[in-house]
Write a protein that holds these residues in place. Structure first.
Motif, PDB file in Angstrom:
ATOM      1  N   THR A  58     -25.311  25.410  25.904  1.00  0.00           N
ATOM      2  CA  THR A  58     -25.900  24.491  26.864  1.00  0.00           C
ATOM      3  C   THR A  58     -26.682  25.300  27.897  1.00  0.00           C
ATOM      4  OG1 THR A  58     -25.424  22.706  28.438  1.00  0.00           O
ATOM      5  CG2 THR A  58     -23.794  24.451  28.279  1.00  0.00           C
ATOM      6  N   PRO A  61     -23.468  25.043  32.146  1.00  0.00           N
ATOM      7  CA  PRO A  61     -22.093  24.752  31.725  1.00  0.00           C
ATOM      8  C   PRO A  61     -21.476  23.503  32.366  1.00  0.00           C
ATOM      9  CG  PRO A  61     -22.322  27.065  32.271  1.00  0.00           C
ATOM     10  CD  PRO A  61     -23.613  26.400  32.653  1.00  0.00           C
ATOM     11  N   LYS A  64     -22.094  20.235  30.485  1.00  0.00           N
ATOM     12  CA  LYS A  64     -21.774  20.359  29.062  1.00  0.00           C
ATOM     13  C   LYS A  64     -21.603  19.016  28.344  1.00  0.00           C
ATOM     14  CE  LYS A  64     -19.296  23.190  25.853  1.00  0.00           C
ATOM     15  NZ  LYS A  64     -18.398  24.301  25.675  1.00  0.00           N
TER      16      LYS A  64
END
Length: 155
Positions: A58, A61, A64
């Motif tokens: 990603t 984070p 996500k």
């Protein structure tokens, strides 16, 4: 590293294609594109909690649960392009959208992102199930745009 560059490109580069569209078209179809992104955001949160997939790479984070490059990059801009060239001809719209959904949900983009690059992994949903959801979303988006057009005509 390649995956991060690809994801950032998927988020940013599609926006540059808007320079090739008329400003009136962008203004006309941006609301449906934003609604499409909202639908996909909600779907991504639900799908993440239902474990439809695992996102391995990603760009951020803490985001996500969302496939941010797809939702706010490619998906939003492709929605504008599809509406720009097909709105008013439902069957042309639906077939075009189904072709785009097929490319993302089944082959080749899904295959590339899952099998080759490992960006995500589907777990409790099949590519066909995801394709079906995307087609349903496309119909909802078309109905939304019909409603939007009524609002603009009424003014």
């Amino acid at each position: 590293m390649f995956n991060k560059v690809l994801l950032w490109g998927m988020l940013i580069l599609p926006w540059f294609t808007l320079f090739f569209l008329k400003k009136e078209g962008i203004k006309r179809y941006m609301p449906v594109a934003l609604f499409a992104s909202l639908l996909m955001t909600i779907y991504n949160v639900v799908a993440y909690n239902q474990k439809h997939w695992e996102i391995n790479d990603t760009i951020n984070p803490w985001l996500k649960p969302l496939f941010v490059p797809g939702i706010f990059g490619g998906f939003l801009i492709v929605t504008i392009w599809i509406f720009y060239y097909t709105y008013g001809r439902f069957w042309k719209y639906l077939i075009t959208n189904m072709a785009a959904d097929f490319m993302f949900a089944i082959f080749p983009i899904h295959y590339l992102f899952q099998e080759k690059l490992g960006i995500y992994q589907l777990t409790y949903i099949t590519p066909l199930g995801r394709f079906t959801l995307f087609v349903i979303f496309a119909i909802v988006l078309y109905l939304y745009q019909l409603w939007q057009e009524e609002i603009f005509i009424a003014k």
